[in-house]
Design a protein around this motif. Structure first.
Motif, mmCIF file in Angstrom:
data_model
loop_
_atom_site.group_PDB
_atom_site.id
_atom_site.type_symbol
_atom_site.label_atom_id
_atom_site.label_comp_id
_atom_site.label_asym_id
_atom_site.label_seq_id
_atom_site.Cartn_x
_atom_site.Cartn_y
_atom_site.Cartn_z
ATOM 1 N N ARG A 35 0.843 -1.119 0.059
ATOM 2 C CA ARG A 35 -0.071 0.101 0.035
ATOM 3 C C ARG A 35 0.760 1.274 -0.040
ATOM 4 N NH1 ARG A 35 -4.823 -2.272 0.793
ATOM 5 N NH2 ARG A 35 -4.915 -4.141 2.199
ATOM 6 N N GLY A 36 1.270 1.726 -1.223
ATOM 7 C CA GLY A 36 2.184 2.790 -1.508
ATOM 8 C C GLY A 36 1.678 4.093 -1.545
ATOM 9 N N TYR A 37 0.305 4.104 -1.277
ATOM 10 C CA TYR A 37 -0.248 5.529 -1.368
ATOM 11 C C TYR A 37 -0.138 6.156 -0.201
ATOM 12 C CZ TYR A 37 -3.794 2.811 0.922
ATOM 13 O OH TYR A 37 -4.356 2.114 1.879
ATOM 14 N N GLU A 38 -0.398 7.644 -0.367
ATOM 15 C CA GLU A 38 -0.217 8.725 0.663
ATOM 16 C C GLU A 38 -1.429 8.423 1.574
ATOM 17 O OE1 GLU A 38 0.075 12.594 -0.743
ATOM 18 O OE2 GLU A 38 1.978 12.083 -1.734
ATOM 19 N N HIS A 39 -1.133 8.373 2.715
ATOM 20 C CA HIS A 39 -2.007 8.124 3.818
ATOM 21 C C HIS A 39 -2.706 9.312 4.329
ATOM 22 C CE1 HIS A 39 -1.129 3.963 5.359
ATOM 23 N NE2 HIS A 39 -1.058 3.807 3.892
ATOM 24 N N VAL A 40 -2.075 10.550 3.915
ATOM 25 C CA VAL A 40 -2.601 11.670 4.238
ATOM 26 C C VAL A 40 -2.051 12.772 3.264
ATOM 27 C CG1 VAL A 40 -0.691 12.483 5.715
ATOM 28 C CG2 VAL A 40 -3.181 13.610 6.440
ATOM 29 N N HIS A 41 -2.920 13.678 2.728
ATOM 30 C CA HIS A 41 -2.781 14.605 1.755
ATOM 31 C C HIS A 41 -2.075 16.026 2.632
ATOM 32 C CE1 HIS A 41 -5.111 12.037 -0.164
ATOM 33 N NE2 HIS A 41 -4.523 12.177 -1.125
ATOM 34 N N ARG A 43 0.505 18.313 5.623
ATOM 35 C CA ARG A 43 0.683 18.300 6.877
ATOM 36 C C ARG A 43 -0.277 19.463 7.414
ATOM 37 N NH1 ARG A 43 5.100 15.512 8.538
ATOM 38 N NH2 ARG A 43 5.465 16.949 10.485
ATOM 39 N N GLU A 134 -10.506 15.128 5.912
ATOM 40 C CA GLU A 134 -10.514 15.533 4.288
ATOM 41 C C GLU A 134 -11.605 15.051 3.645
ATOM 42 O OE1 GLU A 134 -5.576 14.452 3.707
ATOM 43 O OE2 GLU A 134 -7.052 13.126 3.032
ATOM 44 N N ASP A 170 -6.825 12.989 9.739
ATOM 45 C CA ASP A 170 -7.143 13.618 8.623
ATOM 46 C C ASP A 170 -7.712 12.920 7.410
ATOM 47 O OD1 ASP A 170 -5.701 16.213 9.184
ATOM 48 O OD2 ASP A 170 -3.766 14.977 9.540
ATOM 49 N N SER A 171 -7.324 11.586 7.486
ATOM 50 C CA SER A 171 -7.895 10.908 6.316
ATOM 51 C C SER A 171 -8.291 9.410 6.665
ATOM 52 C CB SER A 171 -6.584 10.621 5.493
ATOM 53 O OG SER A 171 -5.500 9.861 6.204
ATOM 54 N N GLN A 174 -6.146 7.030 7.845
ATOM 55 C CA GLN A 174 -5.848 6.914 9.455
ATOM 56 C C GLN A 174 -6.918 6.782 10.254
ATOM 57 O OE1 GLN A 174 -4.817 11.088 9.682
ATOM 58 N NE2 GLN A 174 -2.537 10.842 9.271
#
Length: 223
Positions: A35-41, A43, A134, A170-171, A174
């Motif tokens: 799961r290489g996607y960003e966990h949050v967009h 900071r 988000e 945030d996401s 998370q």
């Protein structure tokens, strides 16, 4: 064999064929999915996360309120009075002080409370498990102060209390990391709404027509 039994047999046969080359000892956890996607967009500070949550909730036509712990009972009472609520569902584990100042009859969420009974009440007050900044989403998992899923789907008005900043993430990734997949998760993004082919919006079809979200906590943390 009945039609349903035949359909079940066909589905199971297809599953067995798909798993034919999988060793019997192998389990899903033996091969983790990357799961290489960003966990949050981006900071954010806690204040910025709460502000983003409030903005997205408002976009979804929820009404957002801010208060500290001391002001929470008075605000809940005022929201119920403004709505004209005469009966309000109170789930097990909800802090007794929250609805204490409300004049509406408190209806405990018990196992014998039917859908017809819930349709006869005006409002429900709950807490939540988490809120996602988000996406402007509230997540309930049936924990203390949240009750059964049906109590947030049948009454026409839902007051949901979010502790800030502790219950705000945030996401969605998370949120999933903090939630149990074995619990009954209800994800709420604004009041219930749908639209027909001509895009005429209708609210209250699949859940509450009105959603009040109370962000309760340190007044310095928030929008």
């Amino acid at each position: 064999m009945s039609g349903g039994g035949a359909s079940r047999a066909r589905v199971l046969a297809r599953v067995r064929r798909a798993l034919a080359d999988v060793p019997r000892h192998e389990r899903p956890g033996d091969h983790p999915v990357p799961r290489g996607y960003e966990h949050v967009h981006g900071r954010r500070t806690p204040q910025e996360s709460v502000a983003l949550l409030a903005a997205h909730l408002t976009e979804y036509r929820a009404v957002v309120h801010r208060t500290d712990e001391a002001g929470l009972p008075g605000l809940i009472a005022a929201l119920l009075e403004r709505r004209g609520a005469r009966r309000v569902v109170v789930p097990e584990g909800l802090p007794a002080a929250w609805p204490a100042q409300a004049s509406a009859e408190k209806v405990p969420d018990t196992a014998d409370l039917t859908v017809r009974d819930l349709d006869a009440v005006d409002s429900v007050v709950t807490g939540c498990a988490l809120a996602v900044a988000e996406t402007g989403t509230l997540v309930l998992d049936g924990g203390p102060g949240q009750g059964r899923r049906r109590i947030t789907l049948v009454p026409d008005h839902h007051i949901c209390v979010v502790r800030v900043p502790g219950q705000v993430v945030d996401s969605v990734p998370q949120a999933l990391a903090r939630l149990s997949p074995t619990r009954p998760l209800t994800w709420i993004s604004g009041p219930s709404a749908t639209s027909d082919i001509e895009l005429d919006r209708v609210e209250g079809v699949h859940g509450p027509r009105a959603l009040d979200v109370v962000l309760a906590g340190d007044p310095a943390v928030g929008p």
